[in-house]
Design a protein around this motif. Sequence first.
Motif, mmCIF file in Angstrom:
data_model
loop_
_atom_site.group_PDB
_atom_site.id
_atom_site.type_symbol
_atom_site.label_atom_id
_atom_site.label_comp_id
_atom_site.label_asym_id
_atom_site.label_seq_id
_atom_site.Cartn_x
_atom_site.Cartn_y
_atom_site.Cartn_z
ATOM 1 N N ALA A 245 0.809 -1.220 0.000
ATOM 2 C CA ALA A 245 0.000 0.000 0.000
ATOM 3 C C ALA A 245 0.843 1.271 0.000
ATOM 4 C CB ALA A 245 -0.940 -0.002 1.204
ATOM 5 N N THR B 62 -6.869 11.527 1.746
ATOM 6 C CA THR B 62 -6.040 10.368 1.413
ATOM 7 C C THR B 62 -4.566 10.661 1.634
ATOM 8 O OG1 THR B 62 -7.670 9.640 -0.224
ATOM 9 C CG2 THR B 62 -5.446 8.739 -0.430
ATOM 10 N N ARG C 50 -5.141 -0.790 -0.043
ATOM 11 C CA ARG C 50 -5.710 0.293 -0.833
ATOM 12 C C ARG C 50 -7.098 -0.096 -1.340
ATOM 13 N NH1 ARG C 50 -2.585 5.249 -2.117
ATOM 14 N NH2 ARG C 50 -0.427 4.771 -1.586
ATOM 15 N N GLU D 99 -6.495 6.301 -4.969
ATOM 16 C CA GLU D 99 -6.170 5.008 -4.371
ATOM 17 C C GLU D 99 -6.055 5.151 -2.856
ATOM 18 O OE1 GLU D 99 -2.738 3.433 -6.474
ATOM 19 O OE2 GLU D 99 -3.499 4.280 -8.328
ATOM 20 N N PHE E 239 -6.924 4.435 1.265
ATOM 21 C CA PHE E 239 -6.667 3.285 2.137
ATOM 22 C C PHE E 239 -7.976 2.810 2.746
ATOM 23 C CE2 PHE E 239 -2.875 5.711 1.712
ATOM 24 C CZ PHE E 239 -1.811 4.811 1.764
#
Length: 395
Positions: free
Chosen positions: A14, A239, A379, A386, A388
Amino acid sequence: MAEPFPYPFPRPTALGIPEQIAGVHDDPLLPVVLPSGDEAVLLTRYRDVRQVLTDDRLSRNLSRPDAARISRNNSMFQDPRINPDPPEHTRVRSLVAKAFTATRVKKLEPQIHAIADELIDDMERTGGPVDLNEALAFPLPVRVICRLLGVPDEDVALFRHWTATFLSVSQFPAEEIKKSMADMSRYIAAHIEARRQDPGGDLVSAMIRAHDEEGRLSEYELQWWCRLLLLVGYETTATQLGGGVAMLLSHPDQLSLLREDPSLLPSAIEELLRWKIVGSSVSMLRYATDDIELENCTIKKGMSVIPAADCANQDPGQFPDPLSFDITRSENAHLTFSLGPHFCIGAALARAELRIATEALLNRFPTLRLAVPATDLKRIEGALLEGFTAIPVTW
């Protein structure tokens, strides 16, 4: 001829950089296939990306029938009634940008501090572990943007699902995207009418005045920009904030440097931005209206092109040892906020929120740490950003 690479590139973890980016600069124009199945080319080198971002022959208007699409289920950024190129884009942008000047952002900082402290107080009372996304990373920027736009606090929760569907590439079916868009449009129309009847000092009221009194906005432009600002004015920052803290916590050497010398925070924020934690550059998709000659290649008229900031930010020709996460990096002219006429108008606000929230969090919790191994972070799949799924932390 080799098959085009699927883009966005998959990540090994990730927080990791996609393996393809390490060697992608050998090919300045890399053929890729998008989630829609359409083909495009990825512009990979920093110098080339920087050049084309200010070239008006690379258009953001993707409503052309031969332009590549990001998604099959979602016509994001392909509204034929909105021209995202100058001069139309510049006319509207000049109205919106007034709300995001450095001076206006400076005046907002006390509110950002207060919201961050309130959320961190709640974290402290709850006790760890908590999901940093839900505790801080998402609530902070959405509350800030809603106050800026005059949206009541009690309506803030409505935007999470709407945003997820608006930014869906393959995460949601077309029917659900359509329904959310309709719900959102009804809300925005009602919000505009409420602010028209009871105007204030918020951005939506200013845009209504530009429409009603000055004729500088059409009714459709007014609603479209309100929708765009309400929905994407916070998720990128959310994000980046949550992932940025996770990145610091997963690099204890860099976290120690920052704790020992808090003056490194601004450069740490820029290095986290260079890392482009929000994800790929698929949203930077463009269309070439003419041939564009670059140093080592030519973009042909009619090509769909992605000026890939995620690749440019890792170009060894611009950044020494680019795959090293280094918060002391002094030369850091990353392209995460784009450049030229489409430079992110919210950059100053995003930087302020990232700086204030990260500093407040690290100061309050000297033993802050991830509650799971960094390799266990996941993700969200099928989304333009993208993000989490969760960032568990404790202290």
